[in-house]
Design an enzyme around this catalytic site. Sequence first.
Site, mmCIF file in Angstrom:
data_model
loop_
_atom_site.group_PDB
_atom_site.id
_atom_site.type_symbol
_atom_site.label_atom_id
_atom_site.label_comp_id
_atom_site.label_asym_id
_atom_site.label_seq_id
_atom_site.Cartn_x
_atom_site.Cartn_y
_atom_site.Cartn_z
ATOM 1 C CE1 TYR A 137 2.416 44.004 9.577
ATOM 2 C CE2 TYR A 137 2.208 43.971 11.944
ATOM 3 C CZ TYR A 137 2.032 43.359 10.724
ATOM 4 O OH TYR A 137 1.470 42.116 10.649
ATOM 5 C CE LYS B 138 10.560 32.113 3.327
ATOM 6 N NZ LYS B 138 10.284 30.666 3.329
ATOM 7 C CG ASP C 43 8.658 28.515 5.358
ATOM 8 O OD1 ASP C 43 9.536 28.778 6.215
ATOM 9 O OD2 ASP C 43 8.937 28.249 4.184
ATOM 10 C CG ASP D 89 0.143 40.614 13.626
ATOM 11 O OD1 ASP D 89 -0.627 40.194 14.501
ATOM 12 O OD2 ASP D 89 -0.182 41.466 12.776
ATOM 13 C CG ASP E 31 -3.449 36.438 16.113
ATOM 14 O OD1 ASP E 31 -3.223 36.886 17.253
ATOM 15 O OD2 ASP E 31 -4.161 37.035 15.277
#
Length: 358
Positions: free
Chosen positions: A142, A191, A223, A247, A251
């Site tokens: 970001y 990852k 994942d 993020d 959620d």
Amino acid sequence: MNYKIALVPGDGIGPEVIEETVKVMNKIGEKYGHGFQFTAVLAGGAAIDAVGNCLPQSTIDVCKTSDAVLLGAVGGWKWDTLPGDQRPERAILGLRKQLGLFANLRPALLFEELAEACPLKPEIIEGGLDIVVVRELTGGIYFGEKGYKDTELGRTAYDVEQYAEEEVRRIAMVAFDMAMKRNKKLASVDKANVLESSRLWRSVVTEVAKDYSDVELSHMYIDNAAMQMVRNPKQFDVIVTSNIFGDILSDEASMITGSIGMLPSASLAKGNFGLYEPIHGSAPDIAGQNKANPMATILSAAMMLRYTFGLSEEANEVEKAVKSILSQGYRTADIMSPGYELIGTKETGDRIVKAIGE
Ligand code: NAD
């Protein structure tokens, strides 16, 4: 003790949920002998309308000279057509940067009283859920280099995921400290099978772990973590991860706890300073109708009491009061089920204040 709190009500339901939270904080102050001095400042759409800038310097100055910041929400339909860099939501990124808020704590706590709001099967969530996602907030993709270039495939856009070891170390330490205060179990999500930045992440987290030998550390690919979160969420206690993975994962974790109107968050800087806010947005569809659930903001204030002011007993009291009105059967529309009593924003605040007084 006296504490200075910058209030950023913002837009939509922001001012409504902040008003109820101030009532609750004042009740705590009265009961435990603390003085909370609130200074309201502008940010988001309200600031654009008033001064033409979503994050005025005066707002940053007040936040910086306060002990903590309590934010409602920013944004709304009215400002949706503004270009990206002028939108109200930029205020949040600006505050994170200006205030050095690098660690985002998002508890995903399933209240027993709201178990039926959880979309997972009862046997998966039996005994409740209590997870904290610690998300790195000021680095990664970001904030990395971004842009457009022309290639033989046409316009090509890129965003760079980049982490420095110091950025990983400081967020890892926040997560290990959190794990020490809880069940001494930490999952680091990355990852590393594909990304170089994740390989660095994993090696730095493993180094930091040497100073926390009591904490059981595991590593998981994002994942798999996203899948495990719905398959067997009880295996998690504290999760630490990068900005983009956090993020999405936070959620997902919040969704399994039922309503967005119940979930608080904290964004911490070095030392005790923090910005506290509900995870929901400004909910323009219900703004000004006395329908918003103020509990996420009230629970954010409880986190402020605990993490910035070190007032655990007072924080527990606020959380207990929230639980007590749920167990008495009161519900705002977002968590309403047949057989319960529907109440509005103001009544929720008043009932929580009353429960603290009892
Ligand atoms: P939202 O969280 O505002 O609303 C999503 C849905 O949840 C809506 O149906 C809303 O009515 C409901 N909801 C949200 N909070 C609730 C509460 N406390 N009580 C009851 N119901 C609640 O997300 P959105 O609709 O995607 O975004 C609306 C605006 O908020 C946008 O402008 C967005 O950019 C902004 N936003 C701001 C923040 C922030 O300030 N941190 C975060 C997310 C979105």
